[in-house]
Design an enzyme around this catalytic site. Sequence first.
Site: not given
Length: 475
Positions: A173, A175, A177, A203-204, A294, A379
Amino acid sequence: MSPQTETRTGTGFKAGVKDYRLTYYTPDYVTKETDILAAFRMTPQPGVPPEEAGAAVAAESSTGTWTTVWTDGLTSLDRYKGRCYDIEPVAGEDNQYIAYVAYPLDLFEEGSVTNLFTSIVGNVFGFKALRALRLEDLRIPPAYVKTFQGPPHGIQVERDKLNKYGRPLLGCTIKPKLGLSAKNYGRAVYECLRGGLDFTKDDENVNSQPFMRWRDRFLFCAEAIYKAQAETGEIKGHYLNATAGTCEEMLKRAEYAKELGVPIVMHDYLTGGFTANTSLSHYCRDNGLLLHIHRAMHAVIDRQRNHGIHFRVLAKALRMSGGDHIHSGTVVGKLEGEREVTLGFVDLLRDDYIEKDRSRGIYFTQDWVSLPGVLPVASGGIHVWHMPALTEIFGDDSVLQFGGGTLGHPWGNAPGAVANRVALEACVQARNEGRDLAREGNNIIREAAKFSPELAAACEVWKEIKFEFETIDTL
């Protein structure tokens, strides 16, 4: 003028309130192969008998209401009502029970997780006679499973698309984020992919904010994917988050990803909703896109032991609604996940037939009748020292996703990716040679680090990092 009609006591239907258990508690009921079965953990209010509480759950989640109504006589309640057919006390708890409820299949619209949940986990969860209520598990009968498309592609088709076999897939993921520009974001994606990862991820909460609009992000990430593929000779991907404020906007973003030729998009299925998720899943199958899911917001729903919905139910719902990957916890990282519970719903995601096993929290045997499987994604707070445990716990059909465990490498993103890839390859080779990853894992990593300065540096950085908190949701 018409004569006044006289109303006599006892004529017509019998109005008033009666105990739910008189109609909805049926301990002699034999469940049918077509019934949807539910296991509820219920905590009745003081003075409410468990039979009445279980019957109330069955009633309020199917045909019942708080009083007798005359329109009951216009249908067949015996055909359509939910039935509480068994109640068992929860060991170690004073006033807690598992109530088993059977629902006739005709209560639910075909192919609609939205409709299924609206009934089974709807208003009943606010019922005053219950102090708390949690849906622990559902048995979805084959007759209902067959009304769903399920995952857009499934595990085997994904491996064939990626041409990657015999090991877990590696992800990261990006970062921080939030806050990166699209160009800097794409640079981070490229560095991770060229270093050896299979995927990188939005990221979500990366959608389309002022600092990085979705179209710019999609373009720079596509450039990074193609450049990394050309350098490594491997197929690469980035989970482009298509989640948006409307279904129309979500599908527009997915269509643009398809035009760019990237392999995978992403959706936040709980905040986005099951209707949106199913729509996106259908689009992905029709257009050859993989779909990463996610589970943002899941802990609001599933973390409390006595109230809400267990994640195994949310996982089953996702498999029906559609997704090729879903985050599942790590067992060893920073996020919630007790080992046996986690492995229980990992099997429910991947396998075609899962036997009842209360030791892992599986209340019902589940037959998916060849519905494609979903790859679990580990994760959250994981790094190279966790690689042996993750490989042993999750096996090959999984995605191991290292965010900080890649980007936090002291030499940068690409060396962080190299460290993870070397650690994974070492663990897979050791396992294939018959070595015990649980017992020899640290030695396997140390041996590999002798030949990889990137891995050696990662081992030094994260040698003291541990997340030793007890899980809240245990069996």
